[in-house]
Design a protein around this motif. Sequence first.
Motif, PDB file in Angstrom:
ATOM      1  N   UNK A  23       0.765  -1.299   0.124  1.00  0.00           N
ATOM      2  CA  UNK A  23       0.035   0.085   0.072  1.00  0.00           C
ATOM      3  C   UNK A  23       0.818   1.301  -0.051  1.00  0.00           C
ATOM      4  N   UNK A  24       1.753   1.265   0.904  1.00  0.00           N
ATOM      5  CA  UNK A  24       2.683   2.554   0.912  1.00  0.00           C
ATOM      6  C   UNK A  24       3.470   2.625  -0.247  1.00  0.00           C
ATOM      7  N   UNK A  25       3.822   1.578  -0.990  1.00  0.00           N
ATOM      8  CA  UNK A  25       4.810   1.658  -2.299  1.00  0.00           C
ATOM      9  C   UNK A  25       3.906   2.003  -3.483  1.00  0.00           C
ATOM     10  N   UNK A  26       2.597   1.711  -3.596  1.00  0.00           N
ATOM     11  CA  UNK A  26       1.625   2.121  -4.585  1.00  0.00           C
ATOM     12  C   UNK A  26       1.597   3.688  -4.152  1.00  0.00           C
ATOM     13  N   UNK A  27       1.200   3.975  -3.372  1.00  0.00           N
ATOM     14  CA  UNK A  27       1.025   5.545  -2.930  1.00  0.00           C
ATOM     15  C   UNK A  27       2.383   6.466  -3.181  1.00  0.00           C
ATOM     16  N   UNK A  28       3.335   5.968  -3.093  1.00  0.00           N
ATOM     17  CA  UNK A  28       4.761   6.523  -3.369  1.00  0.00           C
ATOM     18  C   UNK A  28       4.953   6.775  -4.718  1.00  0.00           C
ATOM     19  N   UNK A  29       4.786   5.567  -5.677  1.00  0.00           N
ATOM     20  CA  UNK A  29       4.786   5.575  -6.823  1.00  0.00           C
ATOM     21  C   UNK A  29       3.904   6.477  -7.540  1.00  0.00           C
ATOM     22  N   UNK A  30       2.624   6.304  -7.314  1.00  0.00           N
ATOM     23  CA  UNK A  30       1.648   7.436  -7.796  1.00  0.00           C
ATOM     24  C   UNK A  30       1.786   8.841  -7.492  1.00  0.00           C
ATOM     25  N   UNK A  31       2.328   8.963  -6.347  1.00  0.00           N
ATOM     26  CA  UNK A  31       2.526  10.423  -5.976  1.00  0.00           C
ATOM     27  C   UNK A  31       3.920  10.851  -6.885  1.00  0.00           C
ATOM     28  N   UNK A  32       5.112  10.067  -7.035  1.00  0.00           N
ATOM     29  CA  UNK A  32       6.024  10.415  -7.752  1.00  0.00           C
ATOM     30  C   UNK A  32       5.723  10.706  -9.288  1.00  0.00           C
ATOM     31  N   UNK A  33       4.896   9.929  -9.822  1.00  0.00           N
ATOM     32  CA  UNK A  33       4.507   9.865 -11.331  1.00  0.00           C
ATOM     33  C   UNK A  33       3.770  11.286 -11.301  1.00  0.00           C
ATOM     34  N   UNK A  34       2.965  11.607 -10.578  1.00  0.00           N
ATOM     35  CA  UNK A  34       2.068  12.841 -10.584  1.00  0.00           C
ATOM     36  C   UNK A  34       2.888  14.090 -10.375  1.00  0.00           C
ATOM     37  N   UNK A  35       3.931  14.102  -9.483  1.00  0.00           N
ATOM     38  CA  UNK A  35       4.790  15.296  -9.390  1.00  0.00           C
ATOM     39  C   UNK A  35       5.753  15.350 -10.513  1.00  0.00           C
ATOM     40  N   UNK A  36       6.032  14.488 -11.246  1.00  0.00           N
ATOM     41  CA  UNK A  36       7.027  14.678 -12.277  1.00  0.00           C
ATOM     42  C   UNK A  36       6.311  15.157 -13.407  1.00  0.00           C
ATOM     43  N   UNK A  37       6.579  16.523 -13.725  1.00  0.00           N
ATOM     44  CA  UNK A  37       6.023  17.305 -14.761  1.00  0.00           C
ATOM     45  C   UNK A  37       6.776  16.953 -16.033  1.00  0.00           C
ATOM     46  N   UNK A  38       6.020  17.460 -17.166  1.00  0.00           N
ATOM     47  CA  UNK A  38       6.725  17.540 -18.588  1.00  0.00           C
ATOM     48  C   UNK A  38       7.701  18.459 -18.744  1.00  0.00           C
ATOM     49  N   UNK A  39       8.799  18.371 -19.535  1.00  0.00           N
ATOM     50  CA  UNK A  39       9.485  19.332 -19.785  1.00  0.00           C
ATOM     51  C   UNK A  39      10.002  19.204 -21.277  1.00  0.00           C
ATOM     52  N   UNK A  40       9.642  20.561 -21.914  1.00  0.00           N
ATOM     53  CA  UNK A  40       9.588  20.645 -23.393  1.00  0.00           C
ATOM     54  C   UNK A  40      11.170  20.607 -23.864  1.00  0.00           C
ATOM     55  N   UNK A  41      11.372  20.059 -25.206  1.00  0.00           N
ATOM     56  CA  UNK A  41      12.800  20.298 -25.792  1.00  0.00           C
ATOM     57  C   UNK A  41      13.117  21.472 -26.083  1.00  0.00           C
ATOM     58  N   UNK A  42      14.615  21.966 -25.998  1.00  0.00           N
ATOM     59  CA  UNK A  42      14.782  23.145 -26.255  1.00  0.00           C
ATOM     60  C   UNK A  42      14.653  23.577 -27.665  1.00  0.00           C
ATOM     61  N   UNK A  43      14.246  24.812 -27.796  1.00  0.00           N
ATOM     62  CA  UNK A  43      13.606  25.223 -29.216  1.00  0.00           C
ATOM     63  C   UNK A  43      14.631  24.728 -30.411  1.00  0.00           C
TER      64      UNK A  43
END
Length: 227
Positions: free
Chosen positions: A171-191
């Motif tokens: 349960x703890x592992x699942x919550x940590x995994x989902x939290x980390x995925x949600x917190x990692x934002x997208x970063x666009x490639x340089x122009x």
Amino acid sequence: MKQDPIESIAEILLTKSSIKQKTYRNVCKAFKQLKKEAKSVIDELRSRTTDRDEDVKLEVESVNDQEFHVHVAGDLIVFVLHTNIITLPADYEYNKSDYVQDQPLRKYMGQINVYNFMADSFEFNRLNDPGYLLARLLINYENHFVVEGDRQIGFMFESVSAKSLEKVDLTVLIKLIIAQAAENDLIAPPFPKIRNITVREKLEKTQSLGAGNKIGFQMSYQNETKA
């Protein structure tokens, strides 16, 4: 005449086979429980978010006995059960621990890998889009476990467990995994990197069209490059 080694070879094979079978049963059981815990966590999240925004996708999808997916908004978290029993490199802290040194058969591990992708990568069949490893759960024949991962995942499970794997651990592992995925934002490639694209890149809808990379993947890639 020297003693025929066939008997000792047979004994080694039987011992290893028995240990690996126990290990595989443990990791299969953990994988099924992990899926149940994922459904439970997703149901809880859905109950807390649906009233605010019905468009936030929260879903657990079973692919087969060795794979299931967790959809969390724009993220797709892929859980994969590997059917082979493995050992870690000799220089791993786990293998150098007293726990393994006291009983070398404890080094045989079953593994469950957890990957993070952008959901759109699968929906639009963008085959060149990257994903990255969020966590790896390793379990031995005694049902003791090791979890490898970044940030909180790594901090919560720093060494081999002192006890057998339990429901609360998953349960703890699942919550940590989902939290980390949600917190990692997208970063666009340089122009400049996406100034020119080929017809192939356009047809395959690759990253060259300007879609972002997950920050976590870029960090892993940079660390690997510098090594």
